[in-house]
Design a protein around this motif. Structure first.
Motif, PDB file in Angstrom:
ATOM      1  N   ARG A 125     -42.487  10.423 -24.093  1.00  0.00           N
ATOM      2  CA  ARG A 125     -42.450  11.360 -22.976  1.00  0.00           C
ATOM      3  C   ARG A 125     -41.029  11.651 -22.526  1.00  0.00           C
ATOM      4  O   ARG A 125     -40.719  12.770 -22.125  1.00  0.00           O
ATOM      5  N   ARG A 126     -40.210  10.615 -22.478  1.00  0.00           N
ATOM      6  CA  ARG A 126     -38.839  10.793 -22.014  1.00  0.00           C
ATOM      7  C   ARG A 126     -37.900  10.329 -23.113  1.00  0.00           C
ATOM      8  O   ARG A 126     -37.306   9.259 -23.031  1.00  0.00           O
ATOM      9  N   ARG A 127     -37.818  11.166 -24.159  1.00  0.00           N
ATOM     10  CA  ARG A 127     -37.022  10.796 -25.320  1.00  0.00           C
ATOM     11  C   ARG A 127     -35.576  10.584 -24.922  1.00  0.00           C
ATOM     12  O   ARG A 127     -34.872   9.758 -25.512  1.00  0.00           O
ATOM     13  N   TYR A 128     -35.118  11.303 -23.883  1.00  0.00           N
ATOM     14  CA  TYR A 128     -33.721  11.127 -23.475  1.00  0.00           C
ATOM     15  C   TYR A 128     -33.450   9.703 -23.011  1.00  0.00           C
ATOM     16  O   TYR A 128     -32.356   9.177 -23.219  1.00  0.00           O
ATOM     17  N   VAL A 129     -34.458   9.066 -22.423  1.00  0.00           N
ATOM     18  CA  VAL A 129     -34.257   7.676 -22.005  1.00  0.00           C
ATOM     19  C   VAL A 129     -34.227   6.762 -23.228  1.00  0.00           C
ATOM     20  O   VAL A 129     -33.400   5.851 -23.328  1.00  0.00           O
ATOM     21  N   ASP A 130     -35.121   7.025 -24.169  1.00  0.00           N
ATOM     22  CA  ASP A 130     -35.108   6.285 -25.431  1.00  0.00           C
ATOM     23  C   ASP A 130     -33.730   6.416 -26.082  1.00  0.00           C
ATOM     24  O   ASP A 130     -33.138   5.439 -26.533  1.00  0.00           O
ATOM     25  N   LEU A 131     -33.214   7.640 -26.114  1.00  0.00           N
ATOM     26  CA  LEU A 131     -31.920   7.887 -26.764  1.00  0.00           C
ATOM     27  C   LEU A 131     -30.782   7.193 -26.035  1.00  0.00           C
ATOM     28  O   LEU A 131     -29.922   6.564 -26.660  1.00  0.00           O
ATOM     29  N   LEU A 132     -30.771   7.299 -24.697  1.00  0.00           N
ATOM     30  CA  LEU A 132     -29.622   6.744 -23.972  1.00  0.00           C
ATOM     31  C   LEU A 132     -29.663   5.215 -23.992  1.00  0.00           C
ATOM     32  O   LEU A 132     -28.628   4.564 -23.905  1.00  0.00           O
ATOM     33  N   ALA A 133     -30.876   4.655 -24.146  1.00  0.00           N
ATOM     34  CA  ALA A 133     -30.988   3.202 -24.106  1.00  0.00           C
ATOM     35  C   ALA A 133     -30.858   2.574 -25.493  1.00  0.00           C
ATOM     36  O   ALA A 133     -30.650   1.372 -25.593  1.00  0.00           O
ATOM     37  N   SER A 134     -31.004   3.378 -26.527  1.00  0.00           N
ATOM     38  CA  SER A 134     -31.110   2.788 -27.859  1.00  0.00           C
ATOM     39  C   SER A 134     -30.157   3.430 -28.863  1.00  0.00           C
ATOM     40  O   SER A 134     -30.395   4.555 -29.318  1.00  0.00           O
ATOM     41  N   PRO A 135     -29.092   2.739 -29.251  1.00  0.00           N
ATOM     42  CA  PRO A 135     -28.203   3.265 -30.287  1.00  0.00           C
ATOM     43  C   PRO A 135     -28.946   3.517 -31.599  1.00  0.00           C
ATOM     44  O   PRO A 135     -28.630   4.466 -32.323  1.00  0.00           O
ATOM     45  N   GLU A 136     -29.972   2.686 -31.879  1.00  0.00           N
ATOM     46  CA  GLU A 136     -30.727   2.883 -33.121  1.00  0.00           C
ATOM     47  C   GLU A 136     -31.439   4.233 -33.112  1.00  0.00           C
ATOM     48  O   GLU A 136     -31.467   4.937 -34.123  1.00  0.00           O
ATOM     49  N   THR A 137     -32.032   4.579 -31.976  1.00  0.00           N
ATOM     50  CA  THR A 137     -32.699   5.879 -31.888  1.00  0.00           C
ATOM     51  C   THR A 137     -31.688   7.005 -32.062  1.00  0.00           C
ATOM     52  O   THR A 137     -31.931   7.965 -32.792  1.00  0.00           O
ATOM     53  N   ARG A 138     -30.541   6.873 -31.386  1.00  0.00           N
ATOM     54  CA  ARG A 138     -29.508   7.904 -31.544  1.00  0.00           C
ATOM     55  C   ARG A 138     -29.107   8.055 -33.002  1.00  0.00           C
ATOM     56  O   ARG A 138     -29.035   9.162 -33.528  1.00  0.00           O
ATOM     57  N   GLN A 139     -28.854   6.942 -33.661  1.00  0.00           N
ATOM     58  CA  GLN A 139     -28.396   7.025 -35.054  1.00  0.00           C
ATOM     59  C   GLN A 139     -29.467   7.612 -35.955  1.00  0.00           C
ATOM     60  O   GLN A 139     -29.166   8.342 -36.906  1.00  0.00           O
ATOM     61  N   ARG A 140     -30.722   7.322 -35.660  1.00  0.00           N
ATOM     62  CA  ARG A 140     -31.799   7.852 -36.485  1.00  0.00           C
ATOM     63  C   ARG A 140     -31.846   9.373 -36.411  1.00  0.00           C
ATOM     64  O   ARG A 140     -31.993  10.057 -37.422  1.00  0.00           O
ATOM     65  N   PHE A 141     -31.691   9.906 -35.197  1.00  0.00           N
ATOM     66  CA  PHE A 141     -31.770  11.367 -35.078  1.00  0.00           C
ATOM     67  C   PHE A 141     -30.478  12.046 -35.531  1.00  0.00           C
ATOM     68  O   PHE A 141     -30.526  13.175 -36.039  1.00  0.00           O
ATOM     69  N   VAL A 142     -29.358  11.383 -35.384  1.00  0.00           N
ATOM     70  CA  VAL A 142     -28.123  11.928 -35.975  1.00  0.00           C
ATOM     71  C   VAL A 142     -28.290  11.990 -37.490  1.00  0.00           C
ATOM     72  O   VAL A 142     -27.958  12.996 -38.129  1.00  0.00           O
ATOM     73  N   ALA A 143     -28.844  10.922 -38.066  1.00  0.00           N
ATOM     74  CA  ALA A 143     -29.030  10.880 -39.518  1.00  0.00           C
ATOM     75  C   ALA A 143     -29.959  12.003 -39.962  1.00  0.00           C
ATOM     76  O   ALA A 143     -29.716  12.659 -40.983  1.00  0.00           O
ATOM     77  N   ARG A 144     -31.002  12.245 -39.198  1.00  0.00           N
ATOM     78  CA  ARG A 144     -31.915  13.318 -39.572  1.00  0.00           C
ATOM     79  C   ARG A 144     -31.195  14.661 -39.596  1.00  0.00           C
ATOM     80  O   ARG A 144     -31.370  15.471 -40.496  1.00  0.00           O
ATOM     81  N   SER A 145     -30.389  14.901 -38.584  1.00  0.00           N
ATOM     82  CA  SER A 145     -29.666  16.167 -38.513  1.00  0.00           C
ATOM     83  C   SER A 145     -28.716  16.317 -39.695  1.00  0.00           C
ATOM     84  O   SER A 145     -28.657  17.374 -40.336  1.00  0.00           O
ATOM     85  N   LEU A 146     -27.986  15.255 -40.000  1.00  0.00           N
ATOM     86  CA  LEU A 146     -27.021  15.351 -41.094  1.00  0.00           C
ATOM     87  C   LEU A 146     -27.724  15.421 -42.451  1.00  0.00           C
ATOM     88  O   LEU A 146     -27.196  16.022 -43.395  1.00  0.00           O
ATOM     89  N   LEU A 147     -28.911  14.831 -42.528  1.00  0.00           N
ATOM     90  CA  LEU A 147     -29.692  14.944 -43.765  1.00  0.00           C
ATOM     91  C   LEU A 147     -30.106  16.396 -44.001  1.00  0.00           C
ATOM     92  O   LEU A 147     -30.052  16.904 -45.123  1.00  0.00           O
ATOM     93  N   THR A 148     -30.515  17.058 -42.922  1.00  0.00           N
ATOM     94  CA  THR A 148     -30.901  18.468 -43.040  1.00  0.00           C
ATOM     95  C   THR A 148     -29.689  19.319 -43.434  1.00  0.00           C
ATOM     96  O   THR A 148     -29.806  20.256 -44.220  1.00  0.00           O
ATOM     97  N   ARG A 149     -28.547  18.953 -42.890  1.00  0.00           N
ATOM     98  CA  ARG A 149     -27.316  19.668 -43.264  1.00  0.00           C
ATOM     99  C   ARG A 149     -27.038  19.497 -44.762  1.00  0.00           C
ATOM    100  O   ARG A 149     -26.666  20.442 -45.464  1.00  0.00           O
ATOM    101  N   GLU A 150     -27.262  18.275 -45.261  1.00  0.00           N
ATOM    102  CA  GLU A 150     -27.051  18.010 -46.694  1.00  0.00           C
ATOM    103  C   GLU A 150     -28.025  18.822 -47.553  1.00  0.00           C
ATOM    104  O   GLU A 150     -27.663  19.330 -48.611  1.00  0.00           O
TER     105      GLU A 150
END
Length: 495
Positions: free
Chosen positions: A159-184
């Motif tokens: 529901r509040r993905r922004y809280v998940d993101l701000l609290a969890s470096p793993e979540t941040r890295q996972r979504f950064v990785a997804r974005s860069l994978l799409t770029r690749e």
RNA sequence: GGGCCCGUAGCUCAGUCGGCAGAGCAGGCGGCUCUUAACCGCAAGGUCAGGGGUUCGAAUCCCCUCGGGCCCGCCA
């Protein structure tokens, strides 16, 4: 609204008032000149333990305050940014008694802060910033989740993905990785001279797959529209128009339940390649998956699954023949000569819950799902499907009753689907009509304009479609689609 | 849609057989000039998801509702 706040939140609001009363601004406009925490940490690591940089300009970092450790006249504040984390070394000697006390009094975990100072390596070897100035860039009214366990509640994480993101470096890295994978992925296709296009998400009749569409209404047309369930038919029209190699990455919408491998709104890639067939496409797919696997290993070095991806997706992939494999696994012989009623009985015997009026192709799919899919652990191409299951693919050049199609499976999950495309308009029209006769819930909607387009001549071509979400799951070893989609459909929160 | 499970402080979690609502983190006050899940002391913080019932007494037992998770069924 203020009445609903917890004592902690009232405390933080009081700090906002206090900061303003002292002439400060808890929500300033900018913070120029910051460096990533990783950059300042690297500079600090070059120092001798117990020393700080001398001479040279001060440096700045900014990010979210995670935790504070106060030792009387010295304090340690940990700040997170996207690059990582850095310890701020805050000391009364540098700041003076009054500013030092004010910083400690005004800041809380969760605040966005900016700090200027010089790199310092502590005696214990922790890269730090010896702080000369610290300002609040955005005061947080809500406290962040607990610093050690983070946000655990699965409902709140969605529901509040922004809280998940701000609290969890793993979540941040996972979504950064997804974005860069799409770029690749885009870089790969661009390198193969495919042209990225965008087609309409709002269509008169959703087709190109068997799925229940979302329905909506257009004020402009004063009539109904649907959300697309596939990218296939618009992209093939572009082949008719001479674009030769096209792809689209976009959301498609299927009005179905959400589970660990399905979401009602998901990201799809489809590409169409004129003058190529499904054998050419299979070779392209292998190279593409292998390159993406190499990239995910770079992007998520902490993930064992991601590190193993390049080996797992190393070409050539295993292949099995659809009919041969299904007959072998099920013990059923002569599958293609069975009547629809026989196939239905076999599907039911295999535990499939299918309506009576489903097509023979549906029954075959159910048998394949039951007997073969769970066995496809390694990345495996399944080749040459029964024509009944696939109304948009070209009939096999040498095997009657089959079409030229492959699907890629990994760990029992379908990752992609490709055909040599059907480009005979009369045959396409006939296949659409045959679909309508099935009358089940599994038919492809008739698209008369698409048949009309084929009558202008579509070059021989191959098409390939895959779900970006599942691609990310397969490469990074993530078991639930909920962990690779930022914002999922949720019920309104009860009031 | 069916089955099973969950919902307690801002967050992470205990709460036994039905008998005063608990801890840690975060926050407040005090102490501490190299800590890193810092530490020590004091005080504070609750619609036990919501509603109804049983009971002398319900976070605990029963029913309903809401939200979520997992499994099954369905689209990929």
């Amino acid at each position: 609204m203020v009445e609903d706040e917890s004592p902690l939140e009232r405390e933080r609001r009081a700090k906002v008032v206090r900061i303003r009363a002292a002439g400060g601004e808890p929500y300033p406009w900018s913070f120029p000149g910051r460096l990533p925490t990783s950059e300042v940490a690297a500079r600090a690591k070059a120092l001798e333990p117990g020393t700080h940089a001398t001479g040279g300009d001060p440096v700045a970092v900014a990010g979210r305050l995670r935790t504070t450790r106060t030792h009387g006249k010295t304090s340690f504040l940990d700040v997170d940014d996207l690059a990582g984390s850095l310890q701020l070394f805050v000391r009364v000697d540098e700041l003076g008694e009054e500013r030092y006390q004010r910083i400690l009094a005004d800041t809380d975990p969760g605040d966005i802060v900016g700090a200027r100072g010089v790199p310092l390596l502590t005696r214990r070897g922790e890269p730090s910033l010896l702080v000369h100035e610290l300002e609040i860039l955005a005061k947080a009214i809500h406290p962040p989740p607990e610093k050690f366990h983070g946000l655990q509640d699965p409902e709140e994480r969605i529901r509040r993905r922004y809280v998940d993101l701000l609290a969890s470096p793993e979540t941040r890295q996972r979504f950064v990785a997804r974005s860069l994978l799409t770029r690749e992925l885009r870089a790969f296709l661009d390198g193969e001279r495919f042209l990225e296009v965008e087609t309409a998400a709002l269509v008169p009749t959703a087709s190109g797959a068997a799925a229940e569409p979302f329905r909506t209404h257009s004020n402009y047309l004063n009539g109904p529209l649907q959300l697309r369930i596939s990218l296939e038919l618009p992209l093939k029209r572009l082949l008719v128009g001479g674009l030769e190699r096209v792809y689209e990455i976009g959301h498609v919408f299927r009005n179905e339940d959400l589970d660990s491998i399905h979401s009602p709104e998901f990201s799809e890639l489809e590409l169409y390649w004129a003058y190529a067939d499904y054998t050419d496409m299979r070779a392209l797919a292998e190279r593409m998956y292998h390159r993406l696997a190499q990239r995910i290993a770079e992007l998520l070095p902490e993930s064992p699954a991601a590190r193993e991806a390049p080996e797992r997706f190393r070409p050539p992939f295993a292949t099995v023949d659809y009919v041969t494999e299904l007959e072998r696994r099920s013990g059923i012989s002569d599958l293609l000569s069975k009547s629809p009623e026989q196939l239905r009985a076999l599907a039911r015997a295999a535990g499939a819950n299918v309506p009576d009026d489903s097509s023979a192709g549906k029954f075959l799919d159910k048998l394949f799902e039951h007997y073969v899919e769970p066995t496809l652990e390694r990345p495996t191409f399944v080749l040459d499907y029964p024509a009944l299951t696939t109304p948009l693919a070209k009939r096999h050049r040498s095997r009657p009753g089959l079409v030229e199609r492959f699907e890629l499976f990994s760990q029992g999950v379908e990752l992609g689907n490709a055909y040599t495309e059907l480009n005979d308009p009369d045959e396409q029209e006939e296949r659409f009509r045959a679909q309508l006769k099935g009358r089940g819930d599994d038919h492809y909607a008739y698209d008369a304009d698409f048949v009309e387009a084929l009558r202008f001549g579509m070059p021989p071509a191959s098409g390939f479609g895959l779900g970006i979400d599942r691609l990310m799951m397969a490469l990074a070893g993530i078991p639930s689609i909920k962990d690779v989609i930022l914002f999922l459909p949720v019920r309104p929160r009860p009031t």
